[in-house]
Structures are given as C-alpha cells and as structure tokens.
Motif scaffolding. Structure first.
Motif, short mmCIF file in Angstrom:
data_model
loop_
_atom_site.label_atom_id
_atom_site.label_comp_id
_atom_site.label_asym_id
_atom_site.label_seq_id
_atom_site.Cartn_x
_atom_site.Cartn_y
_atom_site.Cartn_z
N GLU A 14 72.49 40.21 50.81
CA GLU A 14 72.07 40.10 49.42
C GLU A 14 73.02 40.85 48.49
OE1 GLU A 14 68.25 41.64 47.02
OE2 GLU A 14 67.81 40.37 48.78
N ASN A 15 73.54 41.99 48.93
CA ASN A 15 74.38 42.83 48.08
C ASN A 15 75.86 42.83 48.45
OD1 ASN A 15 72.25 43.78 46.42
ND2 ASN A 15 71.61 45.10 48.09
N TYR A 16 76.20 42.32 49.63
CA TYR A 16 77.60 42.33 50.07
C TYR A 16 78.03 40.94 50.49
CZ TYR A 16 77.42 47.40 50.17
OH TYR A 16 77.31 48.70 49.82
N ASN A 35 80.89 44.69 47.50
CA ASN A 35 79.59 44.81 46.86
C ASN A 35 79.57 43.90 45.65
OD1 ASN A 35 77.37 45.68 45.23
ND2 ASN A 35 77.37 47.62 46.35
N ASN A 37 77.49 43.74 43.26
CA ASN A 37 77.01 44.40 42.05
C ASN A 37 78.05 45.31 41.43
OD1 ASN A 37 74.41 43.23 42.38
ND2 ASN A 37 73.95 44.78 43.92
N THR A 38 78.76 46.08 42.25
CA THR A 38 79.71 47.06 41.73
C THR A 38 81.16 46.64 41.91
OG1 THR A 38 79.81 48.27 43.82
CG2 THR A 38 78.10 48.93 42.25
#
Length: 70
Positions: A14-16, A35, A37-38
């Motif tokens: 989900e994040n990576y 990532n 997000n970041t």
C-alpha cells in the motif's frame, strides 16, 4: 534431492512500490522500494545482471515490470 521451499518476503504494497534506481553517471542499478507518500527510497540489493533482478523479483513475489528512476 531435497529442494528448498521458496519463501517470498512481504512488503507494504500500500505504501511502497518496487523500483530500480539507476545512476545517470555510472549506470549502476539498485533494486529497492520507493515510499509512494514521501518518495524515500530504501535499497535492497545491487543489480549486476539479469539473475540478480530475477532473484529480487522472486524473493518478493513481483511479477510486473519495475519502473526505473534516475
């Protein structure tokens, strides 16, 4: 005679997302996870040949083509 079971490691899908980081100067390639997000990159292994890439994809159960980032 005795085969080892291939164990796939899990990562946070989900994040990576799995990517290949490529150096513009030397062409060196590193497989890892970005990532979403970041934008932070976590390296996992150095890719020297097709077998290294195949092993990375097998280790994490990745079937799709990996995006290259520079």
């Amino acid at each position: 005679m005795f085969k080892r079971k291939k164990q796939t490691k899990e990562y946070d899908r989900e994040n990576y997302k799995p990517v290949i980081l490529t150096s513009i100067c030397t062409g060196e390639q590193t497989a890892g996870f970005k990532n979403v997000n970041t934008g932070e990159f976590h390296d996992e292994c150095l890719i020297r040949n097709e077998k290294d890439l195949y092993d990375f994809k097998e280790k994490y159960g990745i079937t799709e083509e990996l995006e290259k980032i520079y």
